[in-house]
Design an enzyme around this catalytic site. Structure first.
Site, PDB file in Angstrom:
ATOM      1  N   HIS A  50     -41.737  11.717   2.611  1.00  0.00           N
ATOM      2  CA  HIS A  50     -41.456  11.893   4.054  1.00  0.00           C
ATOM      3  C   HIS A  50     -41.223  10.547   4.707  1.00  0.00           C
ATOM      4  O   HIS A  50     -42.112  10.048   5.383  1.00  0.00           O
ATOM      5  CB  HIS A  50     -42.620  12.609   4.713  1.00  0.00           C
ATOM      6  CG  HIS A  50     -42.293  13.234   6.032  1.00  0.00           C
ATOM      7  ND1 HIS A  50     -42.387  12.584   7.223  1.00  0.00           N
ATOM      8  CD2 HIS A  50     -41.852  14.477   6.316  1.00  0.00           C
ATOM      9  CE1 HIS A  50     -42.058  13.394   8.220  1.00  0.00           C
ATOM     10  NE2 HIS A  50     -41.729  14.550   7.692  1.00  0.00           N
ATOM     11  N   ILE A  56     -42.012   8.034   7.639  1.00  0.00           N
ATOM     12  CA  ILE A  56     -42.498   8.471   8.950  1.00  0.00           C
ATOM     13  C   ILE A  56     -43.685   9.397   8.712  1.00  0.00           C
ATOM     14  O   ILE A  56     -43.611  10.298   7.874  1.00  0.00           O
ATOM     15  CB  ILE A  56     -41.404   9.226   9.732  1.00  0.00           C
ATOM     16  CG1 ILE A  56     -40.226   8.303  10.031  1.00  0.00           C
ATOM     17  CG2 ILE A  56     -41.964   9.815  11.023  1.00  0.00           C
ATOM     18  CD1 ILE A  56     -39.036   9.013  10.648  1.00  0.00           C
ATOM     19  N   GLY A  59     -45.486  14.825  11.712  1.00  0.00           N
ATOM     20  CA  GLY A  59     -46.073  15.196  12.994  1.00  0.00           C
ATOM     21  C   GLY A  59     -47.296  16.076  12.853  1.00  0.00           C
ATOM     22  O   GLY A  59     -48.276  15.926  13.575  1.00  0.00           O
ATOM     23  N   VAL A  60     -47.263  16.986  11.889  1.00  0.00           N
ATOM     24  CA  VAL A  60     -48.401  17.878  11.691  1.00  0.00           C
ATOM     25  C   VAL A  60     -49.655  17.085  11.319  1.00  0.00           C
ATOM     26  O   VAL A  60     -50.772  17.475  11.684  1.00  0.00           O
ATOM     27  CB  VAL A  60     -48.061  18.974  10.648  1.00  0.00           C
ATOM     28  CG1 VAL A  60     -47.906  18.389   9.262  1.00  0.00           C
ATOM     29  CG2 VAL A  60     -49.086  20.077  10.668  1.00  0.00           C
ATOM     30  N   GLU A  64     -53.192  16.800  13.110  1.00  0.00           N
ATOM     31  CA  GLU A  64     -54.406  16.976  12.304  1.00  0.00           C
ATOM     32  C   GLU A  64     -55.399  15.850  12.556  1.00  0.00           C
ATOM     33  O   GLU A  64     -56.609  16.087  12.627  1.00  0.00           O
ATOM     34  CB  GLU A  64     -54.054  17.069  10.817  1.00  0.00           C
ATOM     35  CG  GLU A  64     -55.254  17.169   9.893  1.00  0.00           C
ATOM     36  CD  GLU A  64     -56.089  18.434  10.042  1.00  0.00           C
ATOM     37  OE1 GLU A  64     -57.283  18.397   9.668  1.00  0.00           O
ATOM     38  OE2 GLU A  64     -55.566  19.463  10.520  1.00  0.00           O
TER      39      GLU A  64
END
Length: 145
Positions: A50, A56, A59-60, A64
């Site tokens: 990723h 990067i 986002g999850v 979290e």
């Protein structure tokens, strides 16, 4: 105001490598707020995919990290933590403002909005260098393992 090192964090949260996303708690005010830090390293396993050549933080995982910081607030309320875990039930108004990159220090500031029995509403904002990178409202519940 209280700060916690990784040893104390691991007594509060069940998460472990590679999914423990709070390295230090700078401030924990019971029933009010928590400030957690995640040092984002290029060595994080998620950067392999990723994205190759353009790493990067997903986002999850930013959300979290905020959720785990918020979990610290809920677990702080308990007399015994060994047989409890925090489940997140809902996320609302999630927004991503800018990417989080290797070398960044993610600062999660989470405020307790409402606490009823074992259920809690939280508002979290994540920052890098004082700039907002993500925000979310979270609903969580302490449950038996």
């Amino acid at each position: 105001m209280q700060s916690l090192d990784i040893g104390a964090i691991m007594q509060h949260l069940p998460h472990r490598y590679p999914f423990l996303l709070v390295d230090r708690v700078l401030d924990l005010e019971p029933r009010r707020r928590v400030v957690g830090i995640k040092n984002v390293s290029i060595n994080e396993p998620f950067f392999q995919g990723h994205f190759p050549g353009h790493p990067i933080m997903p986002g999850v995982l930013i959300i979290e990290a905020m959720a785990q910081a918020g979990g610290m607030l809920l677990m702080e309320e308990l007399q015994t933590r060994d047989d409890k875990v925090v489940y997140f039930m809902a996320l609302d108004n999630v927004k991503f403002r800018r990417p989080v990159l290797p070398g960044d220090q993610l600062r999660s500031e989470v405020e307790m909005i409402q606490l009823r029995s074992r259920t809690c509403r939280l508002k979290g904002v994540a920052y890098v260098d004082g700039q907002v990178v993500a925000e979310a409202e979270m609903l969580a519940r302490v449950v038996d393992r």
